[in-house]
Scaffold this active site. Structure first.
Site, PDB file in Angstrom:
ATOM      1  N   SER A 234       0.803  -1.219   0.000  1.00 39.56           N
ATOM      2  CA  SER A 234       0.000   0.000   0.000  1.00 39.56           C
ATOM      3  C   SER A 234       0.840   1.275   0.000  1.00 39.56           C
ATOM      4  CB  SER A 234      -0.937  -0.001   1.212  1.00 39.56           C
ATOM      5  OG  SER A 234      -0.211  -0.104   2.418  1.00 39.56           O
TER       6      SER A 234
ATOM      7  N   HIS B 109      -5.189  -4.089  -2.416  1.00 41.24           N
ATOM      8  CA  HIS B 109      -4.841  -3.169  -3.495  1.00 41.24           C
ATOM      9  C   HIS B 109      -4.581  -3.884  -4.818  1.00 41.24           C
ATOM     10  CE1 HIS B 109      -4.458   0.374  -0.866  1.00 41.24           C
ATOM     11  NE2 HIS B 109      -4.034  -0.500   0.037  1.00 41.24           N
TER      12      HIS B 109
ATOM     13  N   LYS C 105     -11.791  -0.468  -1.849  1.00 39.43           N
ATOM     14  CA  LYS C 105     -10.937  -0.021  -2.952  1.00 39.43           C
ATOM     15  C   LYS C 105     -11.698  -0.204  -4.273  1.00 39.43           C
ATOM     16  CE  LYS C 105      -7.778  -0.194   0.383  1.00 39.43           C
ATOM     17  NZ  LYS C 105      -8.093  -0.482   1.784  1.00 39.43           N
TER      18      LYS C 105
END
Length: 261
Positions: A162, A190, A221
């Site tokens: 991240s 991610h 996300k």
């Protein structure tokens, strides 16, 4: 200059209004831009009208809706795993997985740049945590070699890190796990929606979907919502459902958040 808690006055988008100023948003995790997609918003509104604003209970008792079960089924199928468990936040998901699966006589081997929730999951588990230098496979092997043969070992790594944005060396990690009899867990918060031909994340990107034991991910996300999930074998998922304190003792994901995801 205090850089935190600046207030947004518009939805997540490439351009936003922040404290009265038009600014370009380059800090968002809204990777696919779906938080403002009309179909996503409509799904949330429909769920709000059908189920109300919240579940007012844990999944363990009165907080499991049919829509929770449907989302878990669809995620498991999409990620090519037998089963899936959803939790109320991504942070809570790492707490729930690691604390349930790792015990006092086990070892969790972590990349030093893993997310904070992974570190806290290790603390809650009472397992012995070993850290290896970021993406240093020689150091990872050294740590694995130090684990007693009588102990279980779980390698945990971010898929896409991240802070740095780099991708884990998953092929090497998988090879070392097989060599030393360890399991592999990938935090793909991610990576989902970003990597892989179909957006399934880091394991698909490397062609290693059958070699990762546990996928962890979030809805905040690419999936334009809030919550988290673990995808794994049926046995592992059932065990987590019945032993994970962050899962058992927390209210379930709100209906609108489930529908949006």
């Amino acid at each position: 200059i205090y850089p935190y808690f600046h207030t947004l006055q518009t939805k997540q988008a490439p351009e936003v209004v922040m404290e009265g100023k038009d600014v370009i948003m380059i800090g968002s995790n809204n990777y696919l831009g779906l938080t403002s997609h009309p179909e996503v918003i409509a799904a949330g509104v429909e769920a709000l009208e059908k189920y109300g604003s919240g579940c007012s209970g844990s999944r363990f008792l009165n907080g499991t809706l049919d829509t929770h079960v449907l989302l878990e089924k669809e995620l498991a199928e999409f990620l090519h795993k037998e089963d899936c468990v959803t939790l109320s936040t991504g942070f809570q998901t790492n707490l729930g997985i690691i604390s349930a699966l790792a015990g006092r006589n086990d070892y969790v081997i972590c990349d030093k740049e893993n997310h904070a929730s992974i570190y806290d999951g290790c603390k809650l588990s009472y397992a012995k945590m070993l850290r290896y230098n970021h993406s240093d496979m020689a150091d990872l092997e050294w740590q694995l070699a130090s684990v007693p043969e009588t102990s279980g070992s779980l390698i945990v790594t971010d898929g896409v890190f991240s802070m740095g944005g780099d991708i884990a060396k998953l092929p090497e990690i998988v090879a070392l796990a097989k060599k030393y009899g360890a399991r592999v867990m990938v935090d793909d918060a991610h990576g989902l929606g970003v990597l892989g031909a179909h957006g399934r994340g880091t394991a698909e990107h490397f062609g290693l979907e059958n070699d990762v034991d546990i996928y962890m991910g979030t809805f905040s996300k690419s999936l334009a919502s809030i919550g988290g999930y673990m995808a794994a074998s049926k046995e592992v998922c059932e065990y987590v459902r019945h032993t994970s304190r962050p899962f058992i003792f927390c209210a379930s994901i709100t209906p609108a958040s489930v529908a949006c995801a």
